[in-house]
Enzyme design. Structure first.
Site, PDB file in Angstrom:
ATOM      1  N   GLY A 171       0.899  -0.969   0.134  1.00  9.05           N
ATOM      2  CA  GLY A 171       0.116   0.097   0.548  1.00  9.05           C
ATOM      3  C   GLY A 171       0.838   1.125  -0.060  1.00  9.05           C
ATOM      4  O   GLY A 171       0.958   1.807  -1.014  1.00  9.05           O
ATOM      5  N   ASP A 172       1.323   1.121   0.672  1.00  4.74           N
ATOM      6  CA  ASP A 172       2.876   2.373   0.913  1.00  4.74           C
ATOM      7  C   ASP A 172       3.842   2.766  -0.427  1.00  4.74           C
ATOM      8  O   ASP A 172       3.145   3.826  -0.999  1.00  4.74           O
ATOM      9  CB  ASP A 172       3.659   1.886   2.225  1.00  4.74           C
ATOM     10  N   LEU A 173       3.765   1.629  -0.512  1.00  7.36           N
ATOM     11  CA  LEU A 173       5.084   1.632  -2.429  1.00  7.36           C
ATOM     12  C   LEU A 173       3.875   2.651  -3.148  1.00  7.36           C
ATOM     13  O   LEU A 173       4.505   3.572  -3.974  1.00  7.36           O
ATOM     14  CB  LEU A 173       5.557   0.738  -2.513  1.00  7.36           C
TER      15      LEU A 173
END
Length: 418
Positions: A171-173
Site C-alpha cells: 500500500g505504501d509503495l
C-alpha cells in the site's frame, strides 16, 4: 548510446515533510528524476523511520533506502521562528509532500490552504490511510490496515487459515508511486494554469484500485462471486501457481492455451500420463479449470520427482514461463538484477560503502541512479538557510536556541556545508 540529457525534474524544489515510507518513497522517486528534495525532520528523533531496522552503527538501512538523494534539515516548527523558516522555504518550493493524519498540519499552520496562500503555485500532496474526506478520514492507519480493509488480504493464504502478512509494504509503495504520477501531472497542469493544487492520496483507495479481477468479478456476477483464498494456485487460471520440487519451489504460468499445449506434451513424455496432452477436457481454459484437481495432482507429482533446476531447464526449453522462488540472497546474486543495475552502491559518511535497492526507472537519455546517501539529521540546516537568504547571525541564533538541530556527527564530520 543516446546523448545524456538533463533530468526531467531538474529545477523543481520539493519539501518532504513526511515520515516512515509512503511519502519518503515518493520524494525519493522525485529526487531520482532530478528534483531537489529537502527533507524536514523534527529535532532530536527525526523521522520515525530512523528507528526502523536494519541497523548498523546506529544507522537505519530502512531510512537510508527511502531518503537517499535528499538534503536534510531539522527544525522545530512549533517555535514561531521555526514555523517562519519553513514558511519562507515553502515560498521557494514547487512541491510539498506530507503523510500525516488529516488535520495535523492544519493545526500547525502548514496545511494546504495556509501554504498555498504563501505560494499559489504550490503542488501539495497529502498521503494518509483513508484520505481527507469520508467517514474514516480521521482514523489512523498504516499499510497493514489498508491491506486488510482492501480485500487483498482476504484472498491470500491457504483456505481456512488466517491470511499471512504480505511482507512488502504494498500500500505504501504503490501509493507513493501513484503520488509521483499525480505530482508530475499537476506540475504539467501548472504550466497551463499557473496554479498548484492539493493532491489527496489514500492507501485504502490505492489498494482498492489494484483489484484487476475481484471488483469486476463481484459486480459483473450480480454481486454473487466473492474471490476467496486459493493457496498455491488460481482456480480461474489453470495452470498458474506454485509447485514444490526437490530443493525448493518454483512457479509455472501455463494458463494460456499455446503454453498449455507445450507443457502438457512435456508432462506426457515424462510421466505415466501418455494421454495428458491429448485429453480434450484440458484443451480450453474452462475445461482446465473444471478439471483443476486432476491436473494439479499430475503436475505436483512431476515436480516432486525433479530438482528445481531440472524443472526450470525443461520448462525453459519449451518456452513456458517459470521461475524459482528465490530468497533475497539469490535475488541480489541474480545476473539479471546485476545487469539491470538494481542494486545501488553509495559512499556513506559513517558506514562507508553501502548497497541498497535501486528504483526501476530506466531512461535512454539519463541515469536515475542516486549516489548521494540519505542525510544525517539536520545535515543541511545551514546550507538551506543561506540559500533562502538567512544571514550568519540569524542562523547561529537558530542553532543556539534549538530551533535548528543537527546530529553531532554532522559537525564532527564537517558535513554542515555539504
Amino acid at each position: 548510446m543516446f546523448p545524456m540529457q538533463g533530468k526531467p525534474l531538474e529545477g523543481i524544489r520539493v519539501i518532504d515533510y513526511s515520515h516512515f515510507l509512503a511519502g519518503p518513497y515518493l520524494s525519493r522517486c522525485l529526487a531520482a528524476l532530478g528534483a531537489e528534495v529537502i527533507k524536514v525532520e523534527r529535532p532530536g528523533s527525526g523521522d520515525a523511520g530512523r528507528d526502523h531496522p536494519y541497523f548498523i552503527e546506529d544507522q537505519s538501512g530502512y531510512f537510508m533506502q527511502q531518503n537517499m538523494g535528499k538534503k536534510g534539515i531539522s527544525v522545530n516548527v512549533k517555535d514561531p521562528r521555526g514555523k517562519k523558516f519553513l514558511q519562507e522555504l515553502v515560498k521557494t518550493a514547487d512541491v510539498f509532500v506530507e503523510n500525516y493524519r488529516p488535520g495535523a498540519l492544519q493545526r500547525l499552520g502548514l496545511g494546504y490552504e495556509e501554504l498555498s496562500d504563501l505560494n499559489p503555485g504550490l503542488v501539495y500532496c497529502s498521503i494518509s490511510a483513508y484520505g481527507h474526506t469520508g467517514p474514516d478520514s480521521h482514523r489512523p492507519g498504516f499499510g497493514l490496515i489498508a491491506e486488510a480493509k482492501s480485500g487483498i488480504m482476504s484472498m491470500v493464504g491457504k483456505p481456512g487459515e488466517a491470511p499471512p502478512l504480505l511482507r512488502i509494504a504494498l500500500g505504501d509503495l504503490y501509493t507513493g508511486a501513484h503520488g509521483v504520477s499525480a505530482i508530475c501531472a499537476a506540475l504539467l497542469g501548472r504550466v497551463k494554469s499557473g496554479k498548484g493544487q492539493h493532491i489527496d492520496m489514500a492507501l485504502y483507495d490505492t489498494l482498492v484500485s489494484m483489484h484487476e479481477y475481484a471488483v469486476q468479478c463481484y459486480t459483473l456476477s450480480g454481486n454473487k462471486e466473492i474471490p476467496q483464498q486459493t493457496g498455491h494456485d488460481l482456480p480461474s487460471s489453470t495452470l498458474y501457481g506454485v509447485f514444490r520440487a526437490q530443493g525448493g519451489d518454483l512457479v509455472i504460468a501455463a494458463q494460456v492455451d499455446d503454453a498449455w499445449k507445450r507443457f502438457a506434451a512435456l508432462i506426457s513424455t515424462q510421466t505415466n500420463s501418455p494421454d495428458f496432452a491429448t485429453d480434450t477436457r484440458f484443451h480450453s481454459a474452462a475445461g482446465r479449470n473444471e478439471n483443476r484437481e486432476e491436473i494439479l495432482s499430475i503436475v505436483r507429482s512431476w515436480a516432486m520427482n525433479k530438482t528445481v533446476d531440472e524443472c526450470l531447464t525443461d520448462l525453459d526449453a519449451i518456452d513456458v514461463p517459470c521461475a524459482k522462488v528465490q530468497n533475497i540472497e539469490e535475488v541480489l546474486n541474480d545476473p539479471q538484477i546485476q545487469a539491470r543495475g538494481m542494486i545501488l552502491e553509495q559512499d556513506h559518511p559513517i558506514l562507508g560503502k553501502v548497497k541498497l535497492a535501486n528504483l526501476p526507472f530506466k531512461f535512454s537519455g539519463y541515469s536515475t541512479d542516486i549516489h548521494q546517501p540519505a542525510p544525517l539529521l539536520g545535515q543541511h540546516n545551514q546550507t538551506i538557510a543561506r540559500d533562502i537568504g538567512y544571514d550568519e547571525e540569524t542562523i547561529q541564533e537558530l542553532i543556539q536556541s534549538g530551533v535548528f538541530y543537527a546530529d553531532p556527527k554532522v559537525s564532527d564530520l564537517n558535513l554542515d556545508q555539504a
